[in-house]
Write a protein that holds these residues in place. Structure first.
Motif, mmCIF file in Angstrom:
data_model
loop_
_atom_site.group_PDB
_atom_site.id
_atom_site.type_symbol
_atom_site.label_atom_id
_atom_site.label_comp_id
_atom_site.label_asym_id
_atom_site.label_seq_id
_atom_site.Cartn_x
_atom_site.Cartn_y
_atom_site.Cartn_z
ATOM 1 N N TRP A 1 0.504 8.592 7.229
ATOM 2 C CA TRP A 1 0.469 8.104 6.015
ATOM 3 C C TRP A 1 1.192 6.822 6.012
ATOM 4 O O TRP A 1 0.603 5.776 5.363
ATOM 5 N N ASN B 1 0.838 -1.092 -0.082
ATOM 6 C CA ASN B 1 -0.036 -0.009 -0.129
ATOM 7 C C ASN B 1 0.772 1.370 -0.014
ATOM 8 O O ASN B 1 2.052 1.128 0.084
ATOM 9 N N ILE B 2 -0.055 2.520 -0.178
ATOM 10 C CA ILE B 2 0.924 3.723 -0.309
ATOM 11 C C ILE B 2 1.705 3.888 0.921
ATOM 12 O O ILE B 2 2.852 4.476 0.780
ATOM 13 N N GLU C 1 -3.893 9.563 3.515
ATOM 14 C CA GLU C 1 -3.018 9.675 2.643
ATOM 15 C C GLU C 1 -2.652 11.057 2.134
ATOM 16 O O GLU C 1 -3.544 12.175 2.484
ATOM 17 N N ASN D 1 -0.952 3.901 7.201
ATOM 18 C CA ASN D 1 -2.407 3.948 6.342
ATOM 19 C C ASN D 1 -3.561 4.701 7.015
ATOM 20 O O ASN D 1 -4.639 4.088 6.842
#
Length: 104
Positions: free
Chosen positions: A35, A2-3, A41, A38
Motif C-alpha cells: 500500500w 496518494n493513498i 490499495e 502504491n
C-alpha cells in the motif's frame, strides 16, 4: 498525495511499524508495504479499519476531500465539515498539537 503516502504518514505519525499496523488491521506486513509504495490499495473493509484507527475519513484516504476543509468526527461517528482559510487551518493544527502535548 496518494493513498500510500497518506497511510505511511499516518502510520509514522502514530509511531507504528508496518508490522504493528498490519497486526491491528488483520493483514500481512507485506500488504501494508505494498500500500505504502502504491503497488496495491486496501479493500473497502480495510479502508474503513484504517480510517477508524487513525481517526480520518475514508474520503481523506481516497483524496476525495475538498481543499482547506477540516472534518470533526464525534465519538458517535457523526461528523461536521468546515471550509476554512489556510491560516485558520494552520491555527487549528497548532492548537490541536498544543492540546495533544499538554498532559493536564
Amino acid at each position: 498525495m496518494n493513498i500510500g503516502q497518506k497511510i505511511r504518514g499516518l502510520r509514522r505519525n502514530a509511531k507504528l511499524t508496518q508490522t504493528q499496523l498490519a497486526k491491528t488491521l488483520g493483514v500481512s506486513t507485506g500488504a501494508v508495504g505494498l500500500w505504502e509504495v502504491n503497488k496495491r490499495e486496501p479493500d473497502t473493509a480495510t479502508l474503513s479499519k484504517i480510517s477508524k484507527e487513525f481517526k480520518v475519513s475514508v474520503d481523506y484516504l481516497l483524496d476525495n476531500q475538498e481543499k482547506n476543509t477540516i472534518t470533526i468526527i464525534g465519538s458517535n461517528g457523526s461528523y461536521t465539515k468546515f471550509q476554512l482559510s489556510e491560516d485558520k487551518l494552520n491555527a487549528i493544527a497548532q492548537l490541536a498539537e498544543t492540546m495533544a502535548n499538554n498532559n493536564d
